[in-house]
Enzyme design. Structure first.
Site: not given
Length: 462
Positions: A45, A142, A181, A183, A266, A313, A439
């Site tokens: 994925t 999987t 969320g 996605i 989700g 993740l 900086h």
């Protein structure tokens, strides 16, 4: 390909996504004889339908925004629109290059790669392509697929998942995103940059609800400024087709209409019909249950990635896969501290964090033992140059370590590496304050926040 019945591999991996291929690469590196079984493309994925292609779309959106806003930097440019086929070409080239590299890595480590749909046939074997692959140990990896809600059917046309959104042949004029969320807000952000009129529906009281509440509020403020609409705190009831789009009705009777509805509620585990339960693997709601070393209740079977109920993740999958490979090779392993895993939402502006929220810290240590400090990016020179707004929020146990770093602003995902070290090494604010940050950089804002928390602020008010 050594996959006949006489061959017994040290490790047979079912699934070639982030967790599976990480275990294969590390296992082979440590001298294990590894077979990797994947029904689609190695990379899973994340590489093909998640992390990489979505971030390519978000970057294309960032370029579109920069073209529109170039005059505020003294650069005259014109924005003529989004060439969707060209955006897909760019996205697909990124994915293709990484995919070829990964295939080369697997070949170079001498991992036996088997393309086909595998099924666990016993605690020590997987059946694929009519053959039985034997292993001393099996790793289930999987992955997951986009979820929907009861009664909400994804048709791939008007009601779509993130998979469909990645290959959409047009920029929709309007879109409802169901789910606020990671996605949901990433697609909302990209589509807004492309010119879509976007509305997010989130049943919880804030966008990115798992983040610190301050981060959620900052993102909501930024989205309002960008013209991204959202409705919070009321759950979805139903969706129905209109003449040329979709109408969504919420539990309180509110209605929203748009050309497309993206269902971003989700992802669920891919575990049905794969022989897991028959082999005696303990499961809950489709997830495979594991201990802190990724071991299932069956001694010869481990599981990693989106298939187990840990953070979904890619980098968590990598870490879990490596842990399993090293454990099987006899190395000493340490359980993953999931609070110490960096989390980034790549919308505009970005939301990045590591550690625990202020609310969680108060729950654990007590409200009187927690100190929180906010450093506004308005005091950071590089952020001013980039014209980005946001904050870095530090959560500290009083007189102790920093236990949470929460950042909102463009490019904050690139700052989470140091934040990860601060949390995982249990750094005191004074210790971080002693480090000299370059900086002008945005990274300097982390140093400035710790200077302030250590009681010696430089470019910020006491």
């Amino acid at each position: 390909m050594a996959n006949d019945a006489s061959t017994v591999f040290d490790l047979v991996i079912l699934g070639g996504g982030s967790g599976g291929y990480a275990a294969a690469l590390r296992g082979a590196q440590l001298g294990l004889d590894v077979a990797l079984i994947e029904k689609d493309k190695v990379g899973g994925t994340c590489l093909h339908r998640g992390c990489i292609p979505t971030k390519a779309l978000l970057h294309a959106g960032e370029i579109a925004d920069q073209a529109r806003e170039s005059e505020q930097f003294g650069v005259k440019a014109s924005f003529e629109g989004i060439d969707v086929p060209a955006v897909h070409k760019y996205k697909d080239e990124v994915v293709s290059g990484l995919y070829k590299g990964l295939q080369g890595l697997i070949a170079s480590r001498k991992v036996t790669y088997i393309e086909g749909e595998g099924r666990l046939s016993s605690p020590t074997s997987v059946d694929v392509n009519g053959q039985r692959i034997q292993g001393r140990h099996i790793l289930l990896a999987t992955g997951s697929v986009p979820k929907s809600l009861p009664g909400l059917e994804i048709d791939g046309n008007r009601i779509i998942s993130s998979d469909h959104a990645l290959v959409l042949d047009r920029v929709p004029k309007s879109a409802i995103v169901l789910g606020g969320g990671v996605i949901g807000v990433e697609f909302a952000s990209a589509w807004k940059s492309f010119g879509t009129d976007v509305t997010i529906i989130e049943g919880m009281k804030h966008l990115v609800p798992v983040e610190d509440e301050n981060s959620s509020k900052l993102l909501e403020r930024a989205f309002r400024k960008r013209g991204i609409k959202f409705n919070l705190g009321t759950f979805f009831q139903k969706a129905e087709y209109t003449q040329d789009g979709v109408k969504v009705t919420l539990a309180d009777g509110k209605e929203f209409e748009a050309e497309v509805l993206l269902v971003a509620v989700g992802r669920g585990p891919v575990s049905q019909g794969l022989g897991y339960e028959e082999a005696g693997v303990a499961m809950d709601r489709g997830y495979v249950l594991v201990d802190e070393y990724m071991r299932t209740n069956v001694p010869t079977i481990s599981a990693v990635g989106d298939l187990v109920p840990t953070l979904q993740l890619a980098h968590v999958g990598f870490a879990e896969g490596i842990l399993v490979a090293e454990r099987l090779a006899g190395l000493k392993t340490v359980p993953i501290d999931y609070d110490g895993v960096p989390r980034v939402t790549y919308c505009h502006p970005e939301v990045a964090s590591v550690g625990i929220t202020e609310a969680k810290a108060k729950e654990i240590y007590g409200a009187d033992k927690v100190v929180a400090l906010k450093y506004n990016l308005a005091g950071n020179g590089r952020s001013k140059i980039l014209k980005t707004a946001g904050e870095i929020k530090l959560v500290q146990v009083k007189d102790g370590a920093v236990v949470g770093v929460h950042m909102v602003g463009d490019r904050m995902g690139e700052q989470v590496g140091e934040a990860q070290l601060i949390y995982n090494w249990e750094a005191l604010p004074a210790e971080v304050a002693q480090l000299v940050h370059a900086h002008p950089t945005q990274n300097e804002a982390l140093g400035e926040a710790h200077l302030a928390l250590a009681g010696k602020p430089l470019h910020s008010h006491d």
